[in-house]
Scaffold this motif. Structure first.
Motif, mmCIF file in Angstrom:
data_model
loop_
_atom_site.group_PDB
_atom_site.id
_atom_site.type_symbol
_atom_site.label_atom_id
_atom_site.label_comp_id
_atom_site.label_asym_id
_atom_site.label_seq_id
_atom_site.Cartn_x
_atom_site.Cartn_y
_atom_site.Cartn_z
ATOM 1 N N SER A 60 0.836 -1.196 0.000
ATOM 2 C CA SER A 60 0.000 0.000 0.000
ATOM 3 C C SER A 60 0.870 1.245 0.000
ATOM 4 N N ASP A 61 0.477 2.195 -0.848
ATOM 5 C CA ASP A 61 1.074 3.519 -0.821
ATOM 6 C C ASP A 61 -0.058 4.517 -0.617
ATOM 7 N N ARG A 62 0.208 5.790 -0.832
ATOM 8 C CA ARG A 62 -0.816 6.788 -0.542
ATOM 9 C C ARG A 62 -2.031 6.673 -1.452
ATOM 10 N N SER A 63 -1.823 6.148 -2.651
ATOM 11 C CA SER A 63 -2.941 6.058 -3.581
ATOM 12 C C SER A 63 -3.858 4.894 -3.256
ATOM 13 N N GLY A 64 -3.336 3.803 -2.734
ATOM 14 C CA GLY A 64 -4.200 2.687 -2.445
ATOM 15 C C GLY A 64 -3.450 1.410 -2.144
ATOM 16 N N LEU A 65 -4.206 0.314 -2.160
ATOM 17 C CA LEU A 65 -3.721 -0.996 -1.755
ATOM 18 C C LEU A 65 -3.656 -1.924 -2.961
ATOM 19 N N HIS A 66 -2.522 -2.611 -3.127
ATOM 20 C CA HIS A 66 -2.355 -3.644 -4.133
ATOM 21 C C HIS A 66 -2.288 -4.984 -3.397
ATOM 22 N N LEU A 67 -3.182 -5.909 -3.716
ATOM 23 C CA LEU A 67 -3.091 -7.272 -3.211
ATOM 24 C C LEU A 67 -2.489 -8.121 -4.318
ATOM 25 N N SER A 111 -7.755 -12.730 8.988
ATOM 26 C CA SER A 111 -9.172 -12.716 8.634
ATOM 27 C C SER A 111 -9.689 -11.306 8.405
ATOM 28 N N SER A 112 -8.891 -10.282 8.733
ATOM 29 C CA SER A 112 -9.280 -8.889 8.520
ATOM 30 C C SER A 112 -8.088 -8.117 8.000
ATOM 31 N N LEU A 113 -8.375 -7.014 7.344
ATOM 32 C CA LEU A 113 -7.342 -6.111 6.869
ATOM 33 C C LEU A 113 -7.740 -4.705 7.270
ATOM 34 N N VAL A 114 -6.780 -3.952 7.806
ATOM 35 C CA VAL A 114 -7.052 -2.588 8.232
ATOM 36 C C VAL A 114 -6.093 -1.656 7.502
ATOM 37 N N CYS A 115 -6.590 -0.491 7.117
ATOM 38 C CA CYS A 115 -5.748 0.511 6.473
ATOM 39 C C CYS A 115 -6.299 1.883 6.825
ATOM 40 N N TYR A 116 -5.586 2.909 6.392
ATOM 41 C CA TYR A 116 -5.931 4.287 6.747
ATOM 42 C C TYR A 116 -6.230 5.063 5.476
ATOM 43 N N ASP A 117 -7.337 5.797 5.501
ATOM 44 C CA ASP A 117 -7.712 6.673 4.391
ATOM 45 C C ASP A 117 -7.323 8.093 4.777
ATOM 46 N N PRO A 118 -6.202 8.624 4.256
ATOM 47 C CA PRO A 118 -5.756 9.960 4.678
ATOM 48 C C PRO A 118 -6.687 11.067 4.214
ATOM 49 N N THR A 119 -7.414 10.853 3.104
ATOM 50 C CA THR A 119 -8.299 11.914 2.615
ATOM 51 C C THR A 119 -9.490 12.112 3.534
ATOM 52 N N PHE A 173 -7.096 -4.174 -6.361
ATOM 53 C CA PHE A 173 -6.593 -2.836 -6.062
ATOM 54 C C PHE A 173 -7.704 -2.062 -5.373
ATOM 55 N N LEU A 174 -7.370 -1.386 -4.259
ATOM 56 C CA LEU A 174 -8.342 -0.616 -3.490
ATOM 57 C C LEU A 174 -7.795 0.782 -3.276
ATOM 58 N N GLU A 175 -8.510 1.779 -3.729
ATOM 59 C CA GLU A 175 -8.047 3.159 -3.605
ATOM 60 C C GLU A 175 -8.124 3.638 -2.164
ATOM 61 N N ARG A 176 -7.298 4.662 -1.845
ATOM 62 C CA ARG A 176 -7.289 5.347 -0.549
ATOM 63 C C ARG A 176 -7.180 4.348 0.607
ATOM 64 N N CYS A 177 -6.130 3.564 0.583
ATOM 65 C CA CYS A 177 -5.940 2.540 1.612
ATOM 66 C C CYS A 177 -4.443 2.419 1.872
#
Length: 868
Positions: free
Chosen positions: A769-776, A801-809, A787-791
């Motif tokens: 994950s970078d600032r633009s989003g998440l690559h699995l 069983s879970s994934l957590v990330c931060y949406d800076p926007t 690919f998930l944006e803002r993650c």
């Protein structure tokens, strides 16, 4: 456990790296003062590349650049790091007002849109966002060659696919539902629920290559729909970052503006050697960044904001009961009959009450005046005033403002303004602090170039203060100034010291070493004590012997805390250098450890029974209290082995390993290139950053396994739990390598180089994950499955069983259930906190036993949340 969790608790080399970054910044500023902008740019760009949160490096880069777009980018970076940086705010406002208008004149012909230029070749790289391109130019980074393996499609194509996918799903919903239903019944659709080996728990279950682990039942708990907050706050630690301070007119009460609101303390007990008694707290939804006290001491006004581009709120409360009395009108213009907020036009740097308390004055250009009773807009003052440092004389008859290398004095009786040039030693960019003497006869300014000027306002002459011009290769910038209530003492704050003079009989100044750069100074009413505020830390000094009396309790830098492996305790370094242990579930204090020395690293032992603290030596403490032993470190301390049997130290170009607890050298390894730092990847492997390479060594004997091209940060190298893969960011590429021999498996482009990596506990999937989003991705070939944006900062839970990330926007934590389907990975319905966590998240850690999330913020607070 996840890679982020595995290394979160071990002592690091961060302080040594910060010293190198500060050296680069200081060399850049010194070159800038000498007029060598090319050399300054080289040093400052390197400092900003090593530490993107280096406020002074970005501010210096802005001074090196002439192009408005690049200068604006640097100033916005400064304000994103420190919203209270008035120099950056003033320069940005000036840049915006001087920029040519982009709006077409009435009746002007608007050119038709032009088609995009044809691509040079079919292999052309996707266009990156303007901010990424600009950052590359500023830091002199060129895109590295991409490998074809696992390269993601252009962003526009991915977005079109994400738009078409729901349409296709809707068209074939009935058929898909039937097929999926039959499949669930036949073969099982289960969460990734293999528990990692934490605190004696089960070890990871591995499955044969290409096969899914044994099926388990679907979660029986129904997840909240998208947008439902889901989280429930259980506990909060810390009182927040202190951003401003003021004394009531009688000098007996201290008012603090914090990231959590307003706090009122009785000061008497603190001056007598006790602790300040908390009288009242006024919680706010935004951080209180600046405050003002009414002349009668009955009201407090504060500016509330969380981001430099956020809408400001300016509110007045009663100090007697905490009730809100007025809210200032900050919009000041209408559009279609509705008030409109313009961040540039409405931005207020600081506020103060008029001498009669009937008006509130906003420090900006032009000055803004509100009715303090109802908050209505009254008028704008004269234009041309800085929206940074500006002060009023005690009787309200004069105002002084910093304007680059001069101080302008304005007379309320409409007399012509007077200009006082600061000392030639001042660096262009303005003075750092201003102060009137209580009788209004003297005006003092502290310049960013390391000079103090004191003017007699009746004669206009400058008083020569001995030692008022600081000279040297790395002159500390001036930040603040203050007179004592009787006017007998003048204090000037620099980044590394505080100087004290008596203007009536000036002699050599007395010096207080600044433990952090003092952004604001306040004398107590008796003139015998000095309050200093810097980097969120409030300190009280005795001016008779210049000794530190106390640091205000409550502030703790949770962004640099360590959590015990069993997730039951938090250890946090206090400002005075000691370590506080707290229990996670209820916040209870367990112990206070350390010897009041500046700490650079701390971490728990694997059994959570001991704590390692490094200052100028390595100390091992029992978490129940009491020091077990201490070692004098031979060289620059680098890292402690996770098994607590050895540590690394740097001696020039040589890395040495020493055994614990004996402290005997077990091996050493020398390199031809300069060694930056070293870490343990895990207990068996040491990674050394030397020159342009990462060197991977055996921790047992120091023998080199192989070398790989260096990445962006050595402590961001992630190993898979089965140790088959390792991954890190190199320039603007995510790279995946085979851990056994260092063979490269895949590489794919990122939108920025601040990336994080985490593997599932079976090592079959990698989250990048970078600032633009998440690559699995699949780590074996880098192929992207999702690919998930803002993650950003994505991390798997303990059992994946879970994934957590931060949406800076949106300043929110996103939580998504993780499912595996026939070798693929999918994310379920999102649970998030759309209300925002406030004050910017630093890191987060799962508590696997209770289904809880511990979230740390840069404002010095931590919160424990219950997650669904």
């Amino acid at each position: 456990m996840s890679r982020s969790e595995r290394f979160a608790d071990w002592p690091r080399i961060g302080e040594k790296r910060n010293m190198a970054e500060r050296s680069l910044t200081q060399k850049g500023i010194a070159a800038l003062k000498q007029g060598n902008r090319a050399e300054a740019y080289r040093f400052l760009a390197a400092a900003a590349q090593k530490n993107p949160r280096d406020e002074m490096a970005w501010l210096g880069l802005a001074s090196c650049l002439d192009e408005p777009g690049k200068k604006r980018f640097c100033l916005q970076k400064v304000l994103a790091i420190n919203p209270k940086n008035t120099t950056a705010r003033r320069l940005l406002a000036r840049l915006e007002t001087s920029a040519p208008s982009l709006q077409a004149a009435p009746g002007a012909a608007v050119p038709p849109p032009q088609p995009p230029a044809p691509a040079a070749s079919s292999s052309a790289e996707p266009e990156r966002p303007p901010e990424t391109q600009l950052r590359e130019q500023l830091l002199q980074k060129s895109p590295s060659p991409r490998t074809s393996a696992g390269a993601k499609p252009p962003r526009g194509l991915r977005r079109r696919r994400r738009i078409l996918l729901p349409v296709l799903i809707l068209l074939f919903l009935a058929a898909a539902a039937g097929v999926v239903g039959w499949w669930v019944f036949a073969s099982g659709f289960q969460p990734l629920a293999w528990v990692r080996g934490i605190s004696g728990g089960p070890t990871p279950a591995t499955a044969p290559e290409g096969e899914a682990p044994a099926a388990t039942a679907l979660p029986t708990e129904v997840l909240p729909p998208d947008g439902d907050p889901g989280f429930q706050q259980l506990q909060q630690f810390g009182n927040g970052l202190i951003l401003d301070m003021a004394l009531t007119p009688d000098g007996r009460q201290l008012v603090l503006a914090t990231s959590l609101g307003i706090a009122l303390y009785d000061l008497d007990g603190w001056l007598e050697g006790g602790a300040p008694a908390l009288v009242r707290q006024i919680p706010t939804t935004k951080a209180a960044t600046s405050l003002a006290i009414s002349p009668d001491g009955g009201r407090v006004a504060a500016i509330l904001e969380t981001d430099p581009q956020d809408e400001q709120e300016i509110i007045i409360w009663s100090l007697a009961d905490g009730e809100r009395q007025a809210k200032m009108d900050t919009a000041r213009r209408l559009q279609n009959g509705q008030p409109v907020y313009d961040p540039v036009d409405a931005r207020v740097a600081a506020i103060l009450f008029s001498p009669d308390g009937g008006q509130l004055i906003g420090r900006k250009s032009p000055l803004v005046v509100w009715n303090a009773e109802d908050g209505s807009f009254v008028e704008s003052g004269p234009t041309g005033w800085s929206n940074g440092r500006l002060v009023f004389s005690p009787d309200g008859s004069h105002a002084a403002a910093c304007e680059d290398v001069e101080v302008v004095l304005w007379d309320a009786a409409d007399q012509p303004a007077r200009v006082f040039p600061v000392s030639p030693a001042a660096l262009p960019g303005g003075c750092g602090g201003l102060a009137f003497s209580p009788d209004g006869r003297w005006l003092a300014s502290v310049s960013a170039g390391g000079a103090v000027d004191l003017w007699n306002l009746q004669s206009g002459e400058r008083l020569d203060l001995p030692g008022s011009i600081l000279e040297g290769e790395e002159t500390p910038p001036g930040l603040s100034a203050a007179f004592s209530p009787g006017g007998e003492s003048l204090a000037a704050g620099f980044s590394d010291r505080i100087l004290l003079w008596r203007p009536a009989s000036p002699g050599a100044p007395r010096t207080i070493p600044a433990l952090e750069p003092p952004e604001k100074l306040l004398f107590t009413s008796d003139g015998g004590h000095l309050l200093t505020l810097g980097q969120g830390v409030l300190r009280l000094w005795n001016l008779n012997d210049l000794n530190l009396i106390a640091t205000l309790p409550g502030y703790e830098n949770y962004a640099s805390a360590a959590v015990s492996p069993a997730r039951q305790m938090i250890a946090v370094a206090l400002p005075e250098g000691r370590v506080r242990l707290r229990r996670v579930q209820d916040g209870a204090d367990l112990a206070l450890l350390g010897n009041a020395q500046a700490l650079t690293a701390l971490g728990f032992s694997p059994d959570s029974r001991r704590l390692a603290v490094y200052s100028d030596r390595l100390e091992i403490w029992q978490t129940g209290g009491g020091m077990e032993y201490a070692l004098e470190v031979q060289g620059d301390f680098q890292a402690l082995n996770p098994d607590w049997k050895s540590y690394l130290a740097l001696d020039g170009k040589t890395i040495r390993q020493f055994t614990l607890p004996e402290g005997a050298e077990s091996w050493s390894k020398s390199f031809a290139e300069d060694v930056q730092h070293a870490v343990y990847a895990h207990s068996d492997v040491v990674i050394v950053a030397a020159g342009q390479n990462y060197h991977f060594l055996q921790a047992g004997d120091g023998q080199e396994l192989y070398a790989l091209p260096a990445g962006n940060a050595i402590d961001q190298v992630a190993y898979s739990p089965d140790r088959r893969y390792l991954a890190y960011a190199r320039d603007l590429d995510a790279t995946i390598w085979q851990a056994a021999d260092g063979a490269q498996l895949a590489s794919f482009p990122l939108d920025d180089n601040e990336a994080s990596f985490d593997f599932t506990n079976d090592s079959r999937f990698l989250a990048v994950s970078d600032r633009s989003g998440l690559h699995l991705v699949n780590p074996s070939d880098g192929s992207e499955t999702f690919f998930l944006e803002r993650c950003s900062g994505a991390m798997f839970s303990a059992n994946s069983s879970s994934l957590v990330c931060y949406d800076p926007t949106g300043d929110r934590i996103r939580l998504l259930p993780v499912y595996q389907l026939s070798g693929r990975i999918e994310l379920g319905s999102e649970v998030s906190n759309p209300a925002g966590l406030g004050n910017h998240v630093a890191r987060w850690i799962f508590l696997p036993e209770k289904g809880q999330l511990l979230i740390f913020s840069y404002d010095g607070t931590a919160r424990l949340w219950k997650i669904p």
